[in-house]
Write a protein that holds these residues in place. Structure first.
Motif, PDB file in Angstrom:
ATOM      1  N   TYR A  67       0.841  -1.204   0.000  1.00 40.28           N
ATOM      2  CA  TYR A  67       0.000   0.000   0.000  1.00 40.28           C
ATOM      3  C   TYR A  67       0.879   1.258   0.000  1.00 40.28           C
ATOM      4  CZ  TYR A  67      -3.997   2.964   1.058  1.00 40.28           C
ATOM      5  OH  TYR A  67      -4.985   3.917   0.984  1.00 40.28           O
ATOM      6  N   GLN A  70       2.662   1.753  -3.361  1.00 42.44           N
ATOM      7  CA  GLN A  70       1.780   2.267  -4.415  1.00 42.44           C
ATOM      8  C   GLN A  70       1.401   3.721  -4.159  1.00 42.44           C
ATOM      9  OE1 GLN A  70      -1.253  -0.464  -5.742  1.00 42.44           O
ATOM     10  NE2 GLN A  70      -2.580   1.184  -6.456  1.00 42.44           N
ATOM     11  N   HIS A  77      -1.602   9.102 -14.751  1.00 41.76           N
ATOM     12  CA  HIS A  77      -2.780   9.926 -14.988  1.00 41.76           C
ATOM     13  C   HIS A  77      -2.667  11.297 -14.346  1.00 41.76           C
ATOM     14  CE1 HIS A  77      -4.829   6.553 -16.730  1.00 41.76           C
ATOM     15  NE2 HIS A  77      -4.389   5.831 -15.725  1.00 41.76           N
ATOM     16  N   ALA A 268     -13.054   1.178   0.398  1.00 47.52           N
ATOM     17  CA  ALA A 268     -13.225   2.147  -0.701  1.00 47.52           C
ATOM     18  C   ALA A 268     -12.387   3.417  -0.466  1.00 47.52           C
ATOM     19  CB  ALA A 268     -14.698   2.479  -0.903  1.00 47.52           C
ATOM     20  N   LEU A 270      -9.684   3.625   1.252  1.00 46.45           N
ATOM     21  CA  LEU A 270      -8.282   3.209   1.085  1.00 46.45           C
ATOM     22  C   LEU A 270      -7.929   3.107  -0.404  1.00 46.45           C
ATOM     23  CD1 LEU A 270      -7.843   0.429   3.812  1.00 46.45           C
ATOM     24  CD2 LEU A 270      -6.775   2.685   3.778  1.00 46.45           C
ATOM     25  N   SER A 271      -8.888   2.626  -1.183  1.00 47.86           N
ATOM     26  CA  SER A 271      -8.674   2.509  -2.627  1.00 47.86           C
ATOM     27  C   SER A 271      -8.557   3.886  -3.274  1.00 47.86           C
ATOM     28  CB  SER A 271      -9.842   1.714  -3.221  1.00 47.86           C
ATOM     29  OG  SER A 271      -9.841   1.801  -4.611  1.00 47.86           O
ATOM     30  N   MET A 272      -9.430   4.802  -2.890  1.00 48.74           N
ATOM     31  CA  MET A 272      -9.381   6.158  -3.449  1.00 48.74           C
ATOM     32  C   MET A 272      -8.044   6.825  -3.145  1.00 48.74           C
ATOM     33  SD  MET A 272     -13.076   7.757  -2.539  1.00 48.74           S
ATOM     34  CE  MET A 272     -14.525   6.727  -2.477  1.00 48.74           C
ATOM     35  N   VAL A 274      -5.079   5.345  -2.305  1.00 47.55           N
ATOM     36  CA  VAL A 274      -3.900   4.711  -2.909  1.00 47.55           C
ATOM     37  C   VAL A 274      -3.869   4.918  -4.422  1.00 47.55           C
ATOM     38  CG1 VAL A 274      -4.764   2.370  -3.409  1.00 47.55           C
ATOM     39  CG2 VAL A 274      -2.404   2.697  -2.623  1.00 47.55           C
ATOM     40  N   ASN A 275      -5.057   5.089  -5.028  1.00 44.98           N
ATOM     41  CA  ASN A 275      -5.099   5.346  -6.472  1.00 44.98           C
ATOM     42  C   ASN A 275      -5.147   6.842  -6.774  1.00 44.98           C
ATOM     43  OD1 ASN A 275      -4.948   2.672  -7.434  1.00 44.98           O
ATOM     44  ND2 ASN A 275      -7.087   2.334  -6.910  1.00 44.98           N
ATOM     45  N   GLY A 277      -7.131   9.239  -6.035  1.00 46.54           N
ATOM     46  CA  GLY A 277      -8.396   9.805  -6.493  1.00 46.54           C
ATOM     47  C   GLY A 277      -8.947   9.127  -7.716  1.00 46.54           C
ATOM     48  N   GLY A 278      -8.278   8.087  -8.198  1.00 42.70           N
ATOM     49  CA  GLY A 278      -8.760   7.386  -9.378  1.00 42.70           C
ATOM     50  C   GLY A 278      -8.379   8.102 -10.650  1.00 42.70           C
ATOM     51  N   GLU A 279      -8.952   7.637 -11.752  1.00 39.57           N
ATOM     52  CA  GLU A 279      -8.527   8.177 -13.035  1.00 39.57           C
ATOM     53  C   GLU A 279      -8.972   9.609 -13.245  1.00 39.57           C
ATOM     54  OE1 GLU A 279      -8.854   6.090 -16.608  1.00 39.57           O
ATOM     55  OE2 GLU A 279      -8.088   4.234 -15.805  1.00 39.57           O
TER      56      GLU A 279
ATOM     57  N   VAL B  16      -2.841  -4.824  -2.660  1.00 41.95           N
ATOM     58  CA  VAL B  16      -3.770  -3.692  -2.804  1.00 41.95           C
ATOM     59  C   VAL B  16      -4.953  -4.083  -3.697  1.00 41.95           C
ATOM     60  CG1 VAL B  16      -4.017  -1.363  -3.768  1.00 41.95           C
ATOM     61  CG2 VAL B  16      -2.062  -1.903  -2.318  1.00 41.95           C
ATOM     62  N   MET B  19      -7.471  -5.853  -1.745  1.00 41.42           N
ATOM     63  CA  MET B  19      -8.243  -4.914  -0.933  1.00 41.42           C
ATOM     64  C   MET B  19      -9.295  -4.204  -1.784  1.00 41.42           C
ATOM     65  SD  MET B  19      -7.088  -1.280   0.499  1.00 41.42           S
ATOM     66  CE  MET B  19      -7.381  -0.673  -1.136  1.00 41.42           C
ATOM     67  N   GLU B  20      -8.904  -3.850  -3.016  1.00 45.60           N
ATOM     68  CA  GLU B  20      -9.835  -3.136  -3.901  1.00 45.60           C
ATOM     69  C   GLU B  20     -11.124  -3.935  -4.146  1.00 45.60           C
ATOM     70  OE1 GLU B  20      -7.052  -0.276  -6.714  1.00 45.60           O
ATOM     71  OE2 GLU B  20      -7.297  -2.360  -7.279  1.00 45.60           O
ATOM     72  N   GLY B  23     -13.490  -3.071  -1.729  1.00 43.83           N
ATOM     73  CA  GLY B  23     -13.912  -1.666  -1.781  1.00 43.83           C
ATOM     74  C   GLY B  23     -15.096  -1.435  -2.701  1.00 43.83           C
ATOM     75  N   ALA B 102     -15.378   4.002  -6.202  1.00 47.85           N
ATOM     76  CA  ALA B 102     -14.363   3.647  -5.207  1.00 47.85           C
ATOM     77  C   ALA B 102     -12.962   3.827  -5.779  1.00 47.85           C
ATOM     78  CB  ALA B 102     -14.552   2.220  -4.741  1.00 47.85           C
ATOM     79  N   ALA B 103     -12.870   4.366  -6.991  1.00 51.68           N
ATOM     80  CA  ALA B 103     -11.571   4.626  -7.646  1.00 51.68           C
ATOM     81  C   ALA B 103     -10.729   3.358  -7.794  1.00 51.68           C
ATOM     82  CB  ALA B 103     -10.788   5.710  -6.894  1.00 51.68           C
TER      83      ALA B 103
END
Lengths: 280, 430
Positions: A67, A70, A77, A268, A270-272, A274-275, A277-279, B16, B19-20, B23, B102-103
């Protein structure tokens, strides 16, 4: 003599110690659940295209290390600031708002209601603990009464959000068709927790004569509504109902998180983050 | 009683990514936008939401709470095969990642699932399993001899032995859709840009292997291809590498550094970015209207150039700078464009699904190039910047024309081919 349980019902059967034991059990189950989830996530590898390293599958550090790696890596992006992600994407659910304003409204109501009630419960607990160890600056009983109004408002916020969620699942064809037990359990359990909360609260106030019913006001009707006009069973079994609600709130609204779809509330964000904010 | 071994071995998936899966809030936004889900007539298994849920169930059955306490539960081979078919019915266009609330980085998730299934022996899909051997033998994905890589080069094109700029041709432009390579080379010559190529030494960029989850096959073939390309590019002394193929460009920008484990010692650019810079610097003088008369043009953002790496403006700037080209965007454009249907191995694996998506995308173009309430007076232009998009969109157009849809009468060309026209150059070899 055991101290009264200020957050619930004053009575011999439901003492502070009993509730503490129940609460600790809930916290224990929550931690066990997270342990198993992080252990599950840690079965994965530490980077793109890799297989899990021998002897490290299930090692907690694998998840945290991956985590962190990443999070620190360059994104093709964009490089959205973590603070922006936290405020706009996690707290304000910007990505949901873009997609569907109704779903965003529903999520915000549930989020605000749940987090608000959870925070106030935590605050009440802190006041009780401070009192218990001998610092009598704030009277817990007075503080409990002080929290009644915000608790009631937040309860309605949460309830309204849950009702929208149920209505979507029942009346929007596309949503209904794609609903399975994984989704339903979440909403139904949340609904039960919220409703029992209102019933317990109203019953307690009527049964113990805490509230003043000499005037006709919103509170009056509110309490009568949740006890179906002050029906006897709600008043007779008010302690049991309160106990049921407290246990449901602790076990369903809290300890159940890592074992159900509630886990998205943790995974969710955590995903936002680590990514980044997403694409988009 | 001995415990059952997990049916699924977690290979190729990061911690990760696992985990996603948890999410996903199952909002269904991905399904609303997924081109193959729509193109299939809403086959439930193709919905991204469904795929995430099913894979999460596989993981939970193998490594979740109950599995840890009481032993893993079986996942049948039928379930794996059905999942394999569905996860390969995805073009990896990435719209699901764009709209995911959830990105979740879904593209990488699909590719990781594919690689996992390949390692398990369940994948890849259909004929895709022949690709690693073909590429290993020929270093291209079309099973052509190495020297065929040079057959696209017309006599008039000047290619330096060594130069600061290198044009990475790619298998498709160099072997199949040679108009793209011819146009690129002639445009660079016309603009006075000295460039070299890797010639016979060019190797497949590895994209097809990565997208289909086979990059590890043939003794880490994808990594060997990249190492070979990078070594040869360095030997040419190039500091900038140009790509007209969006697939190769994406691979070199995103996948090459990961396969190598280090940064590339050169800069990579899509040719549209390079031209946009030249236009901005006033170094491009168009000599004519590309099609001899005024045309309406719309642009399809290839997934590998747009959503995957964020190049949206450059191709539009190039098109808008040309004389006789009135630009109009489709309703679904940039990050929210609809995929052409060719990517992720779908064109080769599920051609009917691919065609059905292409027809939808051509329909998007038709609606702006020939509005319903206006009479069709001329043939308009549908531009893109990827040979795979061009091929599949052309197939979609032809299918619509065969269905007697006159509004599908559209010219489909790559931006660089249109540039060649605007500079008075031919985009065919002879």
């Amino acid at each position: 003599m055991a101290m009264e349980y200020f957050s619930g019902v004053a009575g011999v059967s439901l003492t502070f110690n009993v509730m503490m034991a129940v609460a600790f059990m809930a916290v224990f189950l929550l931690l066990v659940g997270f342990y198993f989830n992080i252990r599950k996530w840690s079965q994965g590898s530490e980077g793109w295209g890799l297989d899990p390293a021998d002897g490290r599958k299930g090692n907690f550090m694998v998840f945290f290390k991956t985590y962190w790696k990443q999070l620190r890596s360059h994104s093709i992006h964009h490089e959205q600031n973590i603070l922006e992600t936290l405020v706009f994407d996690v707290l304000l659910l910007r990505r949901t708002a873009r997609a569907d304003p109704l779903r965003w409204f529903m999520h915000m109501l549930i989020f605000i209601g749940w987090m608000g009630l959870f925070s106030l419960s935590g605050l009440m607990f802190a006041v009780e603990m401070i009192y218990l160890v001998g610092f009598h600056y704030i009277d817990p009983e007075w503080f409990r009464e002080f929290l009644q109004f915000p608790n009631q408002i937040l309860g309605y916020v949460l309830l309204f959000g849950v009702i929208i969620a149920i209505a979507r699942r029942l009346f929007i064809k596309k949503v209904k068709e794609n609903t399975n037990s994984y989704d339903s359990i979440l909403i139904v359990t949340l609904f039960i927790v919220v409703v029992t909360g209102f019933v317990a609260h109203a019953g307690r106030y009527i049964a113990f004569g805490i509230t003043d019913f000499t005037g006709v006001d919103f509170i009056h009707y509110d309490y009568l509504f949740w006890t179906l006009g002050g029906m006897t069973p709600f008043l007779t079994y008010v302690k049991e109902i309160a106990l049921t609600h407290s246990i449901l709130a602790l076990f369903i609204g809290f300890a159940f998180i890592p074992y159900s779809k509630y886990i998205h509330a943790v995974a969710a964000p955590l995903s936002m983050i680590v990514n980044k904010g997403g694409e988009h | 009683m001995a415990r059952r071994a997990p049916s699924l071995d977690i290979k190729n998936m990061t911690a990760v990514q696992l985990m996603e899966l948890d999410g996903c809030m199952r909002c269904g936004e991905c399904a609303e936008w997924c081109p193959t889900y729509e193109g299939s007539g809403f086959s439930p298994g193709l919905s991204p939401r469904d795929k995430i849920y099913r894979w999460k169930r596989f993981i939970d059955k193998s490594y979740g709470f109950w599995a840890t306490l009481f032993g893993p539960r079986e996942i049948t081979e039928e379930e794996f095969v059905a999942f394999k078919d569905d996860v390969h019915g995805c073009t990896t266009c990435g719209i699901c990642a764009t709209v995911c609330e959830a990105a979740i980085n879904t593209v990488e998730l699909w590719e990781a699932m594919r690689a996992n299934l390949v390692k398990r022996g369940t994948g890849p899909y259909g004929k895709q399993n022949t690709m690693p051997k073909i590429i290993n033998d020929t270093f291209n994905s079309y099973n052509e001899p190495k020297d065929h890589r040079l057959s696209w080069i017309p006599d008039d094109v000047k290619i330096a032995d060594k130069a600061d700029i290198l044009y990475f041709t790619g298998c498709t432009a160099g072997i199949k859709q040679t108009n793209l390579a011819v146009s690129t080379a002639r445009v660079l010559n016309k603009l006075g840009v000295e460039f070299c190529t890797l010639g016979e030494d060019e190797a497949c960029c590895g994209s097809v292997l990565i997208r289909t989850g086979q990059f590890h096959k043939e003794e880490e073939l994808a990594k060997r291809l990249v190492q070979s390309n990078v070594k040869n590019i360095e030997a040419k002394g190039a500091t900038t590498v140009l790509y007209a193929c969006s697939g190769c460009f994406r691979a070199s920008l995103v996948d090459w550094p990961r396969l190598l484990g280090e940064k590339k010692p050169f800069k990579v650019m899509h040719v549209s970015q390079f031209l946009a810079e030249k236009i901005k610097a006033g170094e491009v003088d168009w000599v004519q209207k590309p099609f001899g008369e005024d045309k309406l043009v719309t642009y399809h953002d290839p997934c590998h150039l747009g959503r995957h790496v964020g190049v949206y403006d450059a191709p539009r700037k190039v098109l808008q700078s040309m004389p006789g080209m009135e630009f109009v965007d489709m309703k679904r454009n940039r990050a929210y464009q609809r995929c052409c249907g060719a990517g992720g191995g779908v064109k080769s694996g599920m051609p009917e699904l691919s065609l059905s998506v292409a027809k939808l995308r051509v329909g998007d173009a038709m609606s702006v190039l020939y509005p319903e309430d206006e009479p069709k007076t001329k043939t308009n232009i549908f531009a893109q910047a990827c040979p795979f998009c061009k091929r599949n969109l052309s197939d979609g157009r032809d299918a619509l024309l065969a269905e007697e849809n006159p509004r599908a009468d559209i010219v489909i060309e790559d931006v660089i081919e249109i540039c060649a026209r605007a500079l008075g150059l031919s985009n065919v070899k002879d």
